[in-house]
Design an enzyme around this catalytic site. Structure first.
Site, PDB file in Angstrom:
ATOM      1  N   ASP A 145     -21.711  -0.841  12.520  1.00 37.51           N
ATOM      2  CA  ASP A 145     -23.107  -0.669  12.107  1.00 37.51           C
ATOM      3  C   ASP A 145     -23.310   0.679  11.406  1.00 37.51           C
ATOM      4  O   ASP A 145     -22.533   1.616  11.597  1.00 37.51           O
ATOM      5  CB  ASP A 145     -24.041  -0.677  13.336  1.00 37.51           C
ATOM      6  CG  ASP A 145     -24.162  -2.047  13.982  1.00 37.51           C
ATOM      7  OD1 ASP A 145     -23.431  -2.970  13.608  1.00 37.51           O
ATOM      8  OD2 ASP A 145     -25.018  -2.164  14.892  1.00 37.51           O
ATOM      9  N   HIS A 173     -19.499   1.968  15.053  1.00 35.90           N
ATOM     10  CA  HIS A 173     -20.313   2.553  13.986  1.00 35.90           C
ATOM     11  C   HIS A 173     -19.419   3.245  12.954  1.00 35.90           C
ATOM     12  O   HIS A 173     -18.578   4.066  13.338  1.00 35.90           O
ATOM     13  CB  HIS A 173     -21.314   3.552  14.582  1.00 35.90           C
ATOM     14  CG  HIS A 173     -22.283   2.919  15.529  1.00 35.90           C
ATOM     15  ND1 HIS A 173     -21.974   2.677  16.846  1.00 35.90           N
ATOM     16  CD2 HIS A 173     -23.548   2.452  15.341  1.00 35.90           C
ATOM     17  CE1 HIS A 173     -23.021   2.078  17.431  1.00 35.90           C
ATOM     18  NE2 HIS A 173     -23.990   1.935  16.548  1.00 35.90           N
TER      19      HIS A 173
HETATM   20 ZN   LIG Z   1     -27.569   1.291  14.113  1.00 35.30          ZN
END
Ligand SMILES: [Zn+2]
Length: 210
Positions: A32, A175
């Site tokens: 993400d 991430h």
């Molecule tokens: Zn996020």
């Protein structure tokens, strides 16, 4: 880490606004908050080196800032999903449908892809944004394991947090940008990829796209 209360509130939202938390089999790595020149290239190289394809939930404003990186993610065979145009909790957005639509437009312009998957910031839809998903043809995706990599922790710790929860069907939250986190760089996430893949494969798990 989110507080226990925040985590419980998130799980309550998952019951109200259901999405995919696990797969029938295999392990899906998801990244993400990118694309981001800090760590997205290193994540892509780490995945390529091991022949793993992953799913990237991109932030529209990041895609507009780094369209060539977004295109590279798609060209290298990874799946692209939406994470919102701005990385803002949906409850706080004036027009939540518009935010998802702008993100889809930015991703489409950069990659030519028409994303079908969406994961909201912090894993938290509002009633309005959840309703917008079906209007926009988007399927909500959550996760069932995470690397805690919004905190400034080393690669070894990220890998440990992930592999303890790896089993058939796990969706792993990671991430590839530190842009919305409490750490300076997302490179430790890229450095954790080899150990995560090696441990999963030793356990007989395949890495799959969502
Ligand atoms: Zn996020």
């Amino acid at each position: 880490m989110p507080s226990f209360r925040q985590h419980i509130e998130t799980l309550e939202r998952w019951r109200r606004f259901p999405g995919v938390e696990r797969l029938a089999g295999g392990v899906a790595l998801t990244f993400d908050d990118g694309p981001d020149p800090d760590a997205t290239p290193a994540v892509l190289d780490a995945l390529d080196a091991r022949g793993v394809r992953a799913t990237f939930f991109m932030v529209g404003e990041q895609v507009e800032a780094h369209p060539e990186l977004a295109r590279s993610v798609a060209e290298r065979g990874h799946a692209v999903g939406l994470h919102g145009f701005r990385h803002v909790e949906h409850d706080l957005l004036d027009d939540q449908r518009r935010d998802l639509q702008l993100c889809a437009e930015a991703v489409g312009a950069a990659t030519g892809a028409r994303p079908r998957l969406v994961r909201p910031p912090y894993g938290r839809f509002s009633a309005e944004s959840f309703a917008a998903c079906s209007e926009l043809g988007l399927s909500p995706v959550y996760w069932s394991a995470w690397g805690g990599d919004w905190e400034p922790i080393p690669a070894e710790r990220i890998a440990d947090l992930v592999v303890r929860d790896l089993d058939p069907g796990t969706i792993v939250l990671l991430h590839d940008s530190a842009g919305y986190a409490y750490r300076e760089s997302a490179r430790p996430t890229a450095e954790a990829v080899p150990a995560i893949v090696a441990t999963g494969r030793e356990a007989g798990l395949d890495f799959v796209l969502l």
